[in-house]
Design a protein around this motif. Sequence first.
Motif, short mmCIF file in Angstrom:
data_model
loop_
_atom_site.label_atom_id
_atom_site.label_comp_id
_atom_site.label_asym_id
_atom_site.label_seq_id
_atom_site.Cartn_x
_atom_site.Cartn_y
_atom_site.Cartn_z
N TYR A 1 59.33 31.99 62.35
CA TYR A 1 59.93 30.91 61.57
C TYR A 1 61.08 31.47 60.76
CZ TYR A 1 60.47 27.39 57.88
OH TYR A 1 60.97 26.48 57.01
N THR A 2 62.25 30.84 60.81
CA THR A 2 63.36 31.24 59.96
C THR A 2 63.53 30.20 58.86
OG1 THR A 2 64.48 32.38 61.74
CG2 THR A 2 65.82 31.77 59.87
N GLU A 3 63.55 30.68 57.63
CA GLU A 3 63.73 29.77 56.50
C GLU A 3 65.22 29.53 56.27
OE1 GLU A 3 63.35 27.21 54.65
OE2 GLU A 3 61.32 27.94 54.21
N HIS A 4 65.67 28.33 56.61
CA HIS A 4 67.08 27.98 56.42
C HIS A 4 67.27 27.05 55.23
CE1 HIS A 4 68.63 29.46 60.33
NE2 HIS A 4 67.47 29.11 60.81
N SER A 5 66.20 26.45 54.78
CA SER A 5 66.37 25.34 53.85
C SER A 5 66.57 25.80 52.42
CB SER A 5 65.13 24.45 53.91
OG SER A 5 65.22 23.48 52.90
N PRO A 6 67.65 25.33 51.79
CA PRO A 6 67.83 25.67 50.37
C PRO A 6 66.68 25.14 49.53
CG PRO A 6 69.77 24.54 51.27
CD PRO A 6 68.69 24.46 52.30
N ARG A 7 66.00 24.11 50.03
CA ARG A 7 64.90 23.55 49.26
C ARG A 7 63.75 24.54 49.10
NH1 ARG A 7 63.67 17.83 51.68
NH2 ARG A 7 65.29 18.32 53.18
N ALA A 8 63.71 25.54 50.02
CA ALA A 8 62.66 26.54 49.92
C ALA A 8 62.78 27.33 48.63
CB ALA A 8 62.73 27.47 51.12
N LEU A 9 63.98 27.33 48.04
CA LEU A 9 64.21 28.09 46.82
C LEU A 9 63.80 27.30 45.58
CD1 LEU A 9 67.75 29.25 47.84
CD2 LEU A 9 65.77 30.73 47.65
N ARG A 10 63.51 26.04 45.78
CA ARG A 10 63.22 25.14 44.68
C ARG A 10 61.75 25.24 44.28
NH1 ARG A 10 67.43 24.08 41.92
NH2 ARG A 10 69.23 23.57 43.19
N PRO A 11 61.42 24.73 43.08
CA PRO A 11 60.01 24.72 42.69
C PRO A 11 59.15 24.03 43.74
CG PRO A 11 61.39 24.04 40.86
CD PRO A 11 62.30 24.19 42.05
N GLU A 12 57.88 24.38 43.69
CA GLU A 12 56.95 23.93 44.73
C GLU A 12 56.93 22.41 44.88
OE1 GLU A 12 54.49 25.89 46.44
OE2 GLU A 12 55.62 27.64 45.79
N SER A 13 57.05 21.97 46.12
CA SER A 13 56.75 20.58 46.42
C SER A 13 55.54 20.62 47.35
CB SER A 13 57.93 19.92 47.13
OG SER A 13 58.07 20.47 48.42
N TRP A 14 54.82 19.53 47.43
CA TRP A 14 53.60 19.55 48.28
C TRP A 14 53.94 19.86 49.72
CZ3 TRP A 14 52.74 16.81 52.65
CH2 TRP A 14 53.56 15.71 52.89
N LYS A 15 55.17 19.39 50.12
CA LYS A 15 55.56 19.57 51.52
C LYS A 15 55.73 21.05 51.85
CE LYS A 15 58.97 18.28 54.69
NZ LYS A 15 60.21 17.62 55.02
N PHE A 16 56.39 21.77 50.93
CA PHE A 16 56.58 23.18 51.22
C PHE A 16 55.29 23.97 51.06
CE2 PHE A 16 60.59 24.66 52.59
CZ PHE A 16 61.43 23.58 52.41
N ARG A 17 54.42 23.51 50.14
CA ARG A 17 53.12 24.17 50.04
C ARG A 17 52.35 24.03 51.35
NH1 ARG A 17 52.54 22.71 44.52
NH2 ARG A 17 51.32 20.88 45.05
N ALA A 18 52.35 22.79 51.89
CA ALA A 18 51.64 22.55 53.16
C ALA A 18 52.28 23.36 54.27
CB ALA A 18 51.66 21.06 53.49
N LEU A 19 53.62 23.37 54.30
CA LEU A 19 54.34 24.10 55.34
C LEU A 19 53.95 25.58 55.31
CD1 LEU A 19 56.72 24.11 57.47
CD2 LEU A 19 58.15 24.84 55.57
N TYR A 20 53.99 26.16 54.11
CA TYR A 20 53.72 27.60 54.03
C TYR A 20 52.25 27.92 54.23
CZ TYR A 20 58.26 29.55 53.54
OH TYR A 20 59.52 29.98 53.83
N TRP A 21 51.38 26.97 53.90
CA TRP A 21 49.96 27.17 54.19
C TRP A 21 49.78 27.36 55.70
CZ3 TRP A 21 46.28 24.69 57.15
CH2 TRP A 21 44.95 25.06 56.91
N LEU A 22 50.45 26.48 56.45
CA LEU A 22 50.34 26.55 57.91
C LEU A 22 51.08 27.77 58.45
CD1 LEU A 22 49.03 24.90 60.10
CD2 LEU A 22 51.13 23.62 60.36
N LEU A 23 52.26 28.07 57.87
CA LEU A 23 53.04 29.21 58.35
C LEU A 23 52.25 30.52 58.17
CD1 LEU A 23 56.64 28.46 57.05
CD2 LEU A 23 55.86 28.47 59.41
N ARG A 24 51.57 30.64 57.03
CA ARG A 24 50.80 31.87 56.79
C ARG A 24 49.77 32.08 57.87
NH1 ARG A 24 50.84 30.16 51.32
NH2 ARG A 24 48.71 29.39 51.46
#
Lengths: 565, 111
Positions: A417-440
């Motif tokens: 997975y390549t992280e391209h999204s500037p939103r990844a740098l932002r404080p936690e949103s549920w969407k990115f938490r879920a995404l990274y839970w699955l990515l891990r």
Amino acid sequence: MTQASRERPEPYCSLIVPTYRRPAQLAECLEALACLDYPRARLEVIVVDDGGGIPLEPAVEAFRDRLDVRLLTQKRVGPAAARNRAAATARGELLAFTDDDCRPAPDWLRLLAAGYRGDPVSALGGHTVNALPSNPYASASQLVIDVGYAHLNSGGDTAQFFTTNNLAVPAAGFRALGGLDPSFRTAEDRDFCARWLAQGWRLTYVPEAVVYHAHHLTFAGFCRQHFAYGRGALRFHREQARRWQRRIRIDGAYYRALARAPFRRERPVRALVLAALLAVWHVVNTAGFVCESLRPSRGGPSSERGPARCRVLHVSWSGRVGGIERQLAAVLRAARARDYGAAHLCLLDGRGAVGESLAAEGLATQLRLGHGWDPRGLWRLARVLRRLRPQILHLHTHALGPLLVSVLVLPGTPRVYTEHSPRALRPESWKFRALYWLLRRACFRVVALSPGLVDAIEGRGVDPRRIVVIPNSVAVATGGAAARERAGTIGVVARLAPSKRIDLLLDVVAELRARGVDCSAVVVGDGRSALGSRRRRRRAGWATVSASSESRTMSFPGSTGSTSS
Amino acid sequence: MTSAVDVYPNAVLEAMARGVPVVALPCEGGLAELAARGGLLLPDREVGTAADAVGELLASPEARERLRARGYEVAAEHTVDAVLTRLEELYRGALAETSDGMPTGPSVLRA
């Protein structure tokens, strides 16, 4: 029970228990079997170790003085094959099946044997009770079975379905049918019951014959189990459809009964918990069903364009002119000449100039996904993944739905997975938490575009050893513009989005002009927002707007179109 | 570049490759690192600071030449070939680890 059956002696029973890596539960199961009120001379117990690799001899040995018990071992080929193997060596005229996590009630076998004596050409099933009522996952699992039993086994002159943890089958009938179908890893019991009934034989429900089932389930275990059951269910339905030359039918009444069941049986709070778990059950079961339906052996239609098989499949979202898309286009074009040349790009919403030209070159497949959870688009994605069966999957989108589909359809394929999204740098949103839970859990490596991004990705719980820094590349040749330099042009090339803060650039140019510096600004980009107010633009020397098909170009007096800021 | 957030802007890489001096305001993401190495990264996001820096650059061909040289250097590290080589290493590693029997599937779905 008829008069005739009462005069016959108890049938000789072979009790078959397949086991896999659960010695403690097996001991409890054997303890329960040792307490059966069935004549010891008429009973043998066969334990089959399905390649568990844990020595079970000590556990079995402890019961030798109380039970006629044998231990068979085999390589891991599944419980159906294990039961067949035991049945092949069984001496009994009645084969009784239970599992290593089950504890039959003392009168269980006596009641089933009595039923057999009354009707020797009938297979019998008892009532299974969840022995772990405090475990919601085990309760929900059992509820699924209970509703199935109530739906299929009540009324009519024959029951329809028994599970193999509480089942007794006349040995002659079992052998005549060729036993269980070992190619099923789950749902072999459904298949067996259907074949049994197809012979015109009966299934008799003996609800008094109770087995206590103690399966310590976790949430993950619950999902895993029912995902596997979903896969088995599709195989079962497909087998039925093949055998009877009819379409797969879904039994709506069962699902309606299941939805009502928690509220009929339980107190409100617990009913809600069970209803929530049933919702999860629906999802994972359906996922298993869908996953199995995409098996490549079936050879689904291949309407989407693209190669037959590729080595690396990139998955990205848009085909418009943008950073990620241009990077991927450069990588794909350059990769054609190299070892990993068989790279292909799957664009989820492939509309746009980059998508069109890559598709024309045969490098990309466009799916036209409307939004992240568009079911038809995800279905098309699943089919493309199945057809291309890449050796490596490289994801460039943070959309959760496509990642989930890739995990379900190609569980064994290494993912990057390549992280391209500037939103990844932002404080936690549920969407990115879920995404990274699955990515891990699902990704071999996470690519950071720069060393600074490593911290952001690490902050989301990714093991630093799994983070790789691979920067973007630049596809234009070095050098050249210096000679054509036109001092005084200050420009920016960007998507005209608020985060780019083009208004600041205009302010800087306005400030320089106010100081009497001879300069002007050029902005080249796609989008309408963030150019600031009309007054601001006028102060920076704004003059004209020209629009092309892909990008809107704003030009200012004295500009040459060079890109600097 | 005035972006508030920029992960790794192509425009900046391309500008560096073409010898256009790059000035960037501090921000989140890879843009700041890129500008610090191959361009001019300003200390703050004030309009005045940026106007001073750009004004000086416009007045001084030598300063622009220095920035241009640094830009070429950074752009040269970012060739498609260099990136592909690193990607291939990554993919080879993934395949080797898979064939060694290392788990690749998600743990939630592993039977």
